[in-house]
Design a protein around this motif. Structure first.
Motif, PDB file in Angstrom:
ATOM      1  N   TYR A   1       9.793  19.677 -16.260  1.00 38.76           N
ATOM      2  CA  TYR A   1      10.351  18.322 -16.160  1.00 38.76           C
ATOM      3  C   TYR A   1       9.233  17.308 -15.923  1.00 38.76           C
ATOM      4  O   TYR A   1       9.219  16.239 -16.513  1.00 38.76           O
TER       5      TYR A   1
ATOM      6  N   GLU B   1      14.266  14.371 -24.243  1.00 40.28           N
ATOM      7  CA  GLU B   1      14.539  13.951 -25.620  1.00 40.28           C
ATOM      8  C   GLU B   1      13.232  13.613 -26.334  1.00 40.28           C
ATOM      9  O   GLU B   1      13.005  14.043 -27.467  1.00 40.28           O
TER      10      GLU B   1
ATOM     11  N   SER C   1      18.813  18.088 -16.568  1.00 39.62           N
ATOM     12  CA  SER C   1      19.336  17.105 -15.623  1.00 39.62           C
ATOM     13  C   SER C   1      19.347  15.726 -16.274  1.00 39.62           C
ATOM     14  O   SER C   1      18.442  15.374 -17.029  1.00 39.62           O
ATOM     15  N   ASP C   2      20.366  14.930 -15.979  1.00 33.94           N
ATOM     16  CA  ASP C   2      20.463  13.576 -16.527  1.00 33.94           C
ATOM     17  C   ASP C   2      19.232  12.737 -16.181  1.00 33.94           C
ATOM     18  O   ASP C   2      18.824  11.878 -16.955  1.00 33.94           O
ATOM     19  N   THR C   3      18.642  13.000 -15.039  1.00 34.20           N
ATOM     20  CA  THR C   3      17.457  12.261 -14.598  1.00 34.20           C
ATOM     21  C   THR C   3      16.314  12.379 -15.612  1.00 34.20           C
ATOM     22  O   THR C   3      15.553  11.444 -15.798  1.00 34.20           O
ATOM     23  N   TYR C   4      16.213  13.510 -16.265  1.00 34.15           N
ATOM     24  CA  TYR C   4      15.101  13.789 -17.176  1.00 34.15           C
ATOM     25  C   TYR C   4      15.496  13.747 -18.648  1.00 34.15           C
ATOM     26  O   TYR C   4      14.686  14.082 -19.509  1.00 34.15           O
ATOM     27  N   LEU C   5      16.708  13.337 -18.936  1.00 35.89           N
ATOM     28  CA  LEU C   5      17.215  13.401 -20.299  1.00 35.89           C
ATOM     29  C   LEU C   5      16.346  12.633 -21.296  1.00 35.89           C
ATOM     30  O   LEU C   5      16.009  13.155 -22.362  1.00 35.89           O
ATOM     31  N   ASN C   6      15.934  11.411 -20.979  1.00 38.03           N
ATOM     32  CA  ASN C   6      15.108  10.631 -21.907  1.00 38.03           C
ATOM     33  C   ASN C   6      13.752  11.277 -22.139  1.00 38.03           C
ATOM     34  O   ASN C   6      13.260  11.305 -23.277  1.00 38.03           O
TER      35      ASN C   6
ATOM     36  N   LYS D   1      22.240  14.077 -28.098  1.00 37.73           N
ATOM     37  CA  LYS D   1      22.941  15.204 -27.499  1.00 37.73           C
ATOM     38  C   LYS D   1      21.931  16.303 -27.250  1.00 37.73           C
ATOM     39  O   LYS D   1      21.372  16.868 -28.180  1.00 37.73           O
ATOM     40  N   SER D   2      21.689  16.564 -26.012  1.00 37.93           N
ATOM     41  CA  SER D   2      20.693  17.565 -25.637  1.00 37.93           C
ATOM     42  C   SER D   2      21.091  18.944 -26.148  1.00 37.93           C
ATOM     43  O   SER D   2      22.225  19.380 -25.963  1.00 37.93           O
TER      44      SER D   2
ATOM     45  N   GLU E   1      23.977   8.387 -29.256  1.00 34.05           N
ATOM     46  CA  GLU E   1      23.423   8.970 -28.045  1.00 34.05           C
ATOM     47  C   GLU E   1      22.890  10.348 -28.387  1.00 34.05           C
ATOM     48  O   GLU E   1      23.526  11.107 -29.121  1.00 34.05           O
TER      49      GLU E   1
END
Length: 163
Positions: A148, A20, A12-17, A5-6, A3
């Motif tokens: 974002y 990344e 925010s988890d919403t924008y994590l991908n 690691k930011s 996974e």
């Protein structure tokens, strides 16, 4: 299972991908290293220049566009932004749809490919709705884009299906 690691403390988890992707691809990085070395600054508004430069960086597969000025020149030469565009203006949703539409048209023409759900004969709004870039409500609201949003646009484009 691995996974990502930011490296940012504020994503925010919403924008994590999306974050990344833009981080790993070198399209975007820290918001301001002098102020906060752990901040992506996702809610900070972006300029037209930021969007155009990021899209040019995505298209630069041969790594010839070394500076922001090179990227803006490429975007201007290819008709993605107008030569007289106000690059420092905040990038609004409708303006971003026009820029992304022009960008995808260039990619189709230069790359000899076709994106699913994208038709260069349609309007920028129609294409933005078709590819899931915006909803009708977001388009009509025409708010300013954030970092974002820019990460999400880049992530959406790289994941578009090709016919």
């Amino acid at each position: 299972t691995f996974e990502w690691k930011s490296p940012y403390s504020d994503v925010s988890d919403t924008y994590l991908n999306a974050v990344e992707y833009v981080t790993e691809a070198g399209i975007m990085g820290y918001y301001n290293q002098c102020v906060n070395k752990n901040a992506f600054g996702g809610t900070k508004e972006i300029s037209v220049k930021s969007l155009a430069a990021a899209l040019a960086e995505m298209a630069d597969v041969n790594e010839k566009l070394d500076t922001v000025d090179d990227r803006i020149a490429w975007a201007t030469t290819n008709g993605i932004i107008a030569a007289d565009a106000n690059l420092s203006a905040l990038c609004k949703v409708q303006n971003a749809c026009e820029i992304v539409n022009a960008f995808l048209t260039v990619l189709e023409d230069e790359g000899d490919l076709e994106f699913d759900d994208f038709d260069d004969d349609d309007t920028a709004k129609e294409n933005a709705l078709s590819i899931g870039l915006v909803s009708e409500k977001t388009y009509t609201g025409n708010r300013s884009l954030t970092r974002y949003d820019l990460a999400s646009i880049c992530y959406l484009i790289v994941n578009l299906d090709v016919e």
